[in-house]
Design an enzyme around this catalytic site. Structure first.
Site, mmCIF file in Angstrom:
data_model
loop_
_atom_site.group_PDB
_atom_site.id
_atom_site.type_symbol
_atom_site.label_atom_id
_atom_site.label_comp_id
_atom_site.label_asym_id
_atom_site.label_seq_id
_atom_site.Cartn_x
_atom_site.Cartn_y
_atom_site.Cartn_z
ATOM 1 N N HIS A 50 21.198 -38.583 13.694
ATOM 2 C CA HIS A 50 22.451 -39.262 14.020
ATOM 3 C C HIS A 50 23.333 -38.364 14.900
ATOM 4 O O HIS A 50 23.798 -38.776 15.960
ATOM 5 C CB HIS A 50 23.180 -39.617 12.720
ATOM 6 C CG HIS A 50 24.514 -40.257 12.934
ATOM 7 N ND1 HIS A 50 24.711 -41.609 12.852
ATOM 8 C CD2 HIS A 50 25.726 -39.731 13.266
ATOM 9 C CE1 HIS A 50 25.987 -41.888 13.115
ATOM 10 N NE2 HIS A 50 26.616 -40.764 13.363
ATOM 11 N N GLU A 51 23.543 -37.132 14.447
ATOM 12 C CA GLU A 51 24.434 -36.235 15.206
ATOM 13 C C GLU A 51 23.823 -35.880 16.554
ATOM 14 O O GLU A 51 24.517 -35.749 17.557
ATOM 15 C CB GLU A 51 24.759 -34.975 14.401
ATOM 16 C CG GLU A 51 25.553 -35.235 13.125
ATOM 17 C CD GLU A 51 26.825 -36.047 13.326
ATOM 18 O OE1 GLU A 51 27.374 -36.070 14.449
ATOM 19 O OE2 GLU A 51 27.278 -36.689 12.366
ATOM 20 N N HIS A 64 24.680 -38.471 18.997
ATOM 21 C CA HIS A 64 25.967 -38.252 19.678
ATOM 22 C C HIS A 64 25.796 -37.202 20.771
ATOM 23 O O HIS A 64 26.358 -37.312 21.861
ATOM 24 C CB HIS A 64 27.017 -37.740 18.688
ATOM 25 C CG HIS A 64 27.547 -38.773 17.752
ATOM 26 N ND1 HIS A 64 28.076 -39.974 18.180
ATOM 27 C CD2 HIS A 64 27.664 -38.782 16.399
ATOM 28 C CE1 HIS A 64 28.489 -40.670 17.117
ATOM 29 N NE2 HIS A 64 28.235 -39.981 16.032
ATOM 30 N N GLU A 68 29.968 -45.032 17.143
ATOM 31 C CA GLU A 68 28.877 -44.685 16.223
ATOM 32 C C GLU A 68 27.592 -45.468 16.513
ATOM 33 O O GLU A 68 26.519 -45.094 16.048
ATOM 34 C CB GLU A 68 29.293 -44.938 14.768
ATOM 35 C CG GLU A 68 30.461 -44.089 14.275
ATOM 36 C CD GLU A 68 30.163 -42.588 14.262
ATOM 37 O OE1 GLU A 68 28.984 -42.209 14.121
ATOM 38 O OE2 GLU A 68 31.110 -41.804 14.406
ATOM 39 N N TYR A 126 32.598 -47.873 11.412
ATOM 40 C CA TYR A 126 31.272 -47.458 10.947
ATOM 41 C C TYR A 126 30.418 -48.679 10.633
ATOM 42 O O TYR A 126 29.226 -48.697 10.891
ATOM 43 C CB TYR A 126 31.390 -46.585 9.691
ATOM 44 C CG TYR A 126 31.647 -45.136 10.000
ATOM 45 C CD1 TYR A 126 30.613 -44.311 10.442
ATOM 46 C CD2 TYR A 126 32.915 -44.593 9.874
ATOM 47 C CE1 TYR A 126 30.836 -42.983 10.734
ATOM 48 C CE2 TYR A 126 33.151 -43.258 10.168
ATOM 49 C CZ TYR A 126 32.112 -42.452 10.597
ATOM 50 O OH TYR A 126 32.330 -41.152 10.892
#
Length: 723
Positions: free
Chosen positions: A486-487, A490, A515, A657
């Site tokens: 996930h990170e 980004h 997100e 989210y």
């Protein structure tokens, strides 16, 4: 790639990485210099331009270019407070950020600049779409900052509120970062908690002789709530964790009151209306309807899940001959424990065993390889003499902020034109004073400079995974693999973005979309083929690890190198176990956020007991009991004081989210589900969605990629609650 030397063509990136050599005093001096430079640019515009002569070129562009230059240094200045081991440097970084925030408020309140921006806005010049968007956002931002409020006491009050809100936000986050609390437990009270957690805890002396100090940091907190057999231990820890930052309670209340006051001064009915206006949702009603619909659809599932978990709890208490009268109650501190027990029992899933297949370094290499194939990228780790070369005459340690940090240069592959993309940093282990969650920080945005040359971005992943030991490398639980993906999502968004202005770079999109791209990439962690290719049992990493594995497991041979299909199938079966409860928890946060930011009147919010609201709402939505069910009242804990999101930018936005989950599931289902490694679609996604950052209306970006308006159907289908 891991050779000590990178291939020649990757050894000289066209832009040197930044240096992390600041001192506490240099940070402050640098900040003052940046502020002075920006102020001079603004003063120059006002000096040389009149409303008659004002144009995009002479009014908006000089500030945008100054913003670009400012971001190259200011992001790093503020970053030190999240990662530096030196408290003085962290404090200076916090102080510098406060100076920058104050200057930002001052700039956003300049009537003289607003007058000129207003003139440009009314001239309706024919601009390229990104410049037009910049002008609209600038104009709107002045209005949102109160410049339509007539000068005088009312405007001064508005300014005062903005300044105070900025101070609150910094103090609130600092209290969370510097929080040093914990609980002394005896090893007996921690019965069930994995040995490698307990053995790493600080041992007590004097009156705490024989006890260990368990902190509220994730690597201590989560395993204890998951594995401690004693309900009292879990309860104590849970309740104390909810009370770990009670100094933030008055700050939270003050922030909510001030936001409401400011929104009303601008002519909005409440803060939510003010915040949501320039998001994808546009109206609070859209958000309330979405959350309400979700709640209606999830509530029956939550009820069913709790019934099953209660059955498990009763059986467990019976097996352990515990008769404490709690067999009809499912508590907040029960949820991680019985959730895990159910996974182990009904799905015979042991997360510790799965973790053995995901040593941190090989997992990261596997992930980078997926991104390479999907998006046409190449990642080159910069080590040894290549580091020294890029330090440009300095020490090779100058290009990282801590010795544990890995740095990569990132390139386009040949199909994408072999160009340089930017720098990626990985800072993966906990340290004192370090940011405590997992996040992606932009260190330098990309943009096009005044000579038409491209400036390349730098981005950092800051995580807190367990450190390797001589017997075990750092092993990732599956949920940590998901977090990392996930990170990193980004991070990729931040790297491949190509915008003219830094303002729209990368993840600088509206909050209810930001997100979605990284949530979409989480789906790769639930795809059997991807999981297998990511996995690599740690006993294959070195002969020492092999020996340690055999010794600790009692096995006489190594397991298979890749995770077996049977284990993957079991894992994927668990994807939606107790999902309704998980989403109801997110819904509690989202609905609490809307409740405090959507009062009918200012008096209503002044009279609101925020703590009681937080805890009652949690019980109503998630259906889990707290200490109030044991005869206490609703003020047993102040969860809102530990909730950085609502002070740090997700105010009246936490629903993002969930709504971006809708967008991400829609994108995955309609484009990637059939073939997650479809490079053609991957590149189309890179160029249509990721590359544009926030330079275009997000809903338009999404519709262009999907070829239609987004729909909630895939999301509900994924949760197994479709109509």
């Amino acid at each position: 790639m891991n050779s000590s030397m990178a291939p020649e063509k990757y050894r000289k990136p066209p832009q040197l990485p930044p240096k992390f050599t600041a001192t506490p005093s240099s940070l402050i001096e640098e900040t003052k210099r940046l502020i002075e430079r920006s102020r001079n640019v603004q003063d120059g515009i006002v000096r040389d331009v009149t409303p008659e002569t004002a144009s995009f070129e002479n009014t908006i562009l000089p500030s945008a270019r100054d913003d670009n230059k400012m971001a190259i240094e200011s992001h790093i200045i503020g970053f030190y407070q999240a990662v530096s081991t030196d408290k003085a440097l962290r404090d200076a970084s916090t102080e510098a950020e406060a100076l920058l925030d104050d200057f930002g408020i001052e700039s956003s309140m300049r009537e003289d600049i607003f007058g000129l921006t207003d003139a440009v806005y009314k001239k309706k010049e024919n601009l390229d779409p990104e410049s037009q968007r910049l002008l609209e956002k600038d104009y709107k931002s002045f209005i949102r900052n109160g410049l339509n409020i007539p000068a005088g006491p009312k405007r001064d009050r508005f300014k005062e509120i903005k300044k105070r809100l900025s101070e609150i936000s910094i103090a609130f986050q600092k209290n969370l970062n510097e929080e040093q609390g914990g609980v002394w437990f005896t090893p007996k009270e921690l019965d069930g908690v994995p040995e490698d957690v307990v053995s790493s805890l600080k041992k007590g002396e004097g009156e705490n002789e024989g006890k260990v100090w368990l902190t509220f940091k994730y690597p201590d907190l989560f395993p204890t709530l998951k594995y401690a057999h004693s309900a009292d231990t879990r309860k104590t820890l849970f309740v104390k964790n909810e009370n770990k930052c009670n100094g933030n309670v008055p700050l939270f209340r003050e922030a909510v009151l001030l936001r409401d006051e400011a929104a009303r001064m601008l002519g909005y009915n409440n803060h939510a209306e003010f915040k949501i206006e320039d998001k994808m949702a546009k109206l609070p009603k859209t958000v309330d309807d979405f959350l309400g619909d979700l709640r209606t659809r999830l509530a029956p599932g939550g009820k069913k899940e709790i019934e099953k978990l209660l059955e498990l709890k009763r059986q467990d208490l019976k097996d352990r001959s515990i008769n404490d009268g709690t067999d009809e109650k499912y508590f907040l501190w029960d949820s991680r424990y019985y959730d895990r027990l159910m996974l182990e029992k009904d799905y015979s899933l042991d997360h510790q065993v799965i973790a053995e297949y995901f040593p941190l370094q090989t997992t990261i290499q596997g992930m980078l390889k997926i991104f390479e194939e999907l998006f046409g990228m190449v990642f080159i780790e910069i080590i040894g003499e290549d580091r020294a070369a890029l330090a440009d005459g300095g020490k090779s340690s100058d290009i990282v902020w801590h010795e544990d940090v890995q740095v990569f240069s990132v390139w386009d592959d040949e199909g994408e034109g072999s160009g340089f993309i930017g720098y990626l940093y990985l800072d993966l282990f906990p340290r004192d004073g370090k940011y405590g969650h997992a996040a992606n920080f932009n260190l330098q945005p990309g943009y096009i400079d005044e000579n038409g040359n491209r400036r390349y971005p730098c981005t950092a992943l800051v995580c807190n995974f367990s450190k390797p030991t001589p017997k075990k490398p750092s092993l990732l639980k599956h949920e940590e693999v998901v977090t990392l993906f996930h990170e990193l999502g980004h991070g990729i968004h931040d790297l491949v973005s190509r915008t003219t202005y830094s303002r729209f770079h990368g993840t600088s999109t509206v909050r209810d979309f930001v997100e979605a791209p990284s949530q979409m990439l989480e789906n790769w962690c639930w795809t059997p083929s991807q999981l297998r290719s990511l996995s690599h049992h740690y006993s294959y990493l070195s002969s020492d690890y092999e020996a340690a594995y055999k010794e600790s497991s009692g096995a006489d041979q190594k397991p298979s190198e890749q995770i077996p299909n049977s284990l993957v199938a079991k894992l994927i079966n668990t994807k939606h176990v107790n999902d309704a409860l998980f989403n109801l928890r997110q819904l509690h946060f989202g609905m609490f956020d809307m409740t405090v930011h959507e009062p009918k009147s200012h008096e209503e919010i002044e009279n609101l007991d925020i703590t009681t609201t937080y805890n009652k709402l949690r019980k109503d939505i998630s259906q889990l009991d707290g200490p109030e069910a044991l005869g206490g009242d609703w003020t047993w804990g102040n969860g809102q004081a530990t909730f950085g999101h609502l002070i740090g930018g997700y105010d009246a936005g936490y629903y993002g989210y969930l709504s971006s989950q809708v967008y991400s599931t829609d994108m995955f289902y309609s484009v990637f589900k059939e073939n997650p490694m479809n490079g053609k679609e991957g590149r189309r996604y890179r160029h249509t969605v990721l590359e544009r950052g926030g330079s275009k209306e997000e809903m338009d970006i999404l519709e262009e990629f999907l070829g239609r308006k987004p729909s909630t159907e895939s999301f509900y289908k994924e949760l197994g609650i479709s109509k």
